[in-house]
Motif scaffolding. Structure first.
Motif, PDB file in Angstrom:
ATOM      1  N   PRO A   1       0.752  -0.924   0.140  1.00 43.47           N
ATOM      2  CA  PRO A   1      -0.148   0.282   0.052  1.00 43.47           C
ATOM      3  C   PRO A   1       0.604   1.161  -0.155  1.00 43.47           C
ATOM      4  O   PRO A   1       1.801   1.388   0.646  1.00 43.47           O
ATOM      5  N   ILE A   2       0.824   2.288  -0.621  1.00 39.71           N
ATOM      6  CA  ILE A   2       1.157   3.493  -0.395  1.00 39.71           C
ATOM      7  C   ILE A   2       2.119   3.945   0.413  1.00 39.71           C
ATOM      8  O   ILE A   2       0.202   3.767   1.654  1.00 39.71           O
ATOM      9  N   VAL A   3       2.628   4.734   0.540  1.00 37.37           N
ATOM     10  CA  VAL A   3       3.004   4.903   2.142  1.00 37.37           C
ATOM     11  C   VAL A   3       3.162   3.755   3.223  1.00 37.37           C
ATOM     12  O   VAL A   3       4.369   4.147   4.384  1.00 37.37           O
TER      13      VAL A   3
ATOM     14  N   PHE B   1       8.191  13.246   6.062  1.00 39.29           N
ATOM     15  CA  PHE B   1       6.988  12.338   5.969  1.00 39.29           C
ATOM     16  C   PHE B   1       5.639  12.668   5.375  1.00 39.29           C
ATOM     17  O   PHE B   1       4.357  12.600   5.415  1.00 39.29           O
ATOM     18  N   ALA B   2       5.228  13.529   6.065  1.00 33.19           N
ATOM     19  CA  ALA B   2       4.018  14.355   6.363  1.00 33.19           C
ATOM     20  C   ALA B   2       3.209  15.198   5.125  1.00 33.19           C
ATOM     21  O   ALA B   2       2.187  14.291   5.421  1.00 33.19           O
ATOM     22  N   ASP B   3       3.794  15.035   4.193  1.00 35.76           N
ATOM     23  CA  ASP B   3       3.100  14.959   3.274  1.00 35.76           C
ATOM     24  C   ASP B   3       2.324  14.227   2.584  1.00 35.76           C
ATOM     25  O   ASP B   3       1.115  13.720   2.007  1.00 35.76           O
TER      26      ASP B   3
ATOM     27  N   THR C   1      -2.440  12.105   4.027  1.00 36.05           N
ATOM     28  CA  THR C   1      -2.961  11.073   2.683  1.00 36.05           C
ATOM     29  C   THR C   1      -4.147  10.080   3.464  1.00 36.05           C
ATOM     30  O   THR C   1      -3.812   9.411   3.769  1.00 36.05           O
ATOM     31  N   PRO C   2      -6.059  10.096   2.777  1.00 40.56           N
ATOM     32  CA  PRO C   2      -6.442   8.948   2.543  1.00 40.56           C
ATOM     33  C   PRO C   2      -5.101   7.203   2.534  1.00 40.56           C
ATOM     34  O   PRO C   2      -5.078   6.864   3.870  1.00 40.56           O
TER      35      PRO C   2
ATOM     36  N   GLY D   1      -1.712   3.351   4.316  1.00 40.06           N
ATOM     37  CA  GLY D   1      -0.577   2.026   4.239  1.00 40.06           C
ATOM     38  C   GLY D   1       0.494   2.367   5.882  1.00 40.06           C
ATOM     39  O   GLY D   1       0.513   1.478   6.319  1.00 40.06           O
ATOM     40  N   GLY D   2      -0.011   3.918   6.487  1.00 41.38           N
ATOM     41  CA  GLY D   2       0.296   3.372   7.770  1.00 41.38           C
ATOM     42  C   GLY D   2      -0.459   2.389   8.820  1.00 41.38           C
ATOM     43  O   GLY D   2       0.473   1.899   9.746  1.00 41.38           O
TER      44      GLY D   2
END
Length: 104
Positions: free
Chosen positions: A60-62, A86-88, A92-93, A98-99
């Protein structure tokens, strides 16, 4: 690099979100090619080098940023730096997915 190699499997995410997070997994899971096991032990200081890439594949992204953050939480200064760098994308959704996926 595009790949069919799925490091974090969609089926695992779909099963694990309700089980561990109490919510349904998102209908669409944006993916990117990533390291799959990014943490401080897989990074060198100077010059920055990413090591230990045997788990690379579609994540998954991030996912990598979320995993790096999770592994940094015991060292507040490092966690703050990861959040800053990595704040930007973490806010995000796709970044939230990803997190969260790293914990599954």
């Amino acid at each position: 690099m595009q790949t069919e190699r799925e490091t974090v499997q969609t089926l695992r995410i779909r099963r694990s979100f309700p089980l561990f997070l109490g919510i349904d997994a998102p209908g669409r899971i944006e993916r990117a090619t990533g390291h799959g096991d990014l943490h401080r032990a897989n990074l060198t200081h100077a010059p920055l080098t990413v090591m230990d890439r045997e788990r690379w594949g579609s994540v998954p992204i991030v996912f990598d940023a979320g995993l790096l953050l999770a592994h940094s939480l015991r060292v507040p200064a490092v966690a703050a730096r990861v959040r800053h760098e990595f704040a930007d994308v973490l806010a995000t959704p796709a970044g939230l997915l990803g997190g969260a996926s790293h914990a599954l």
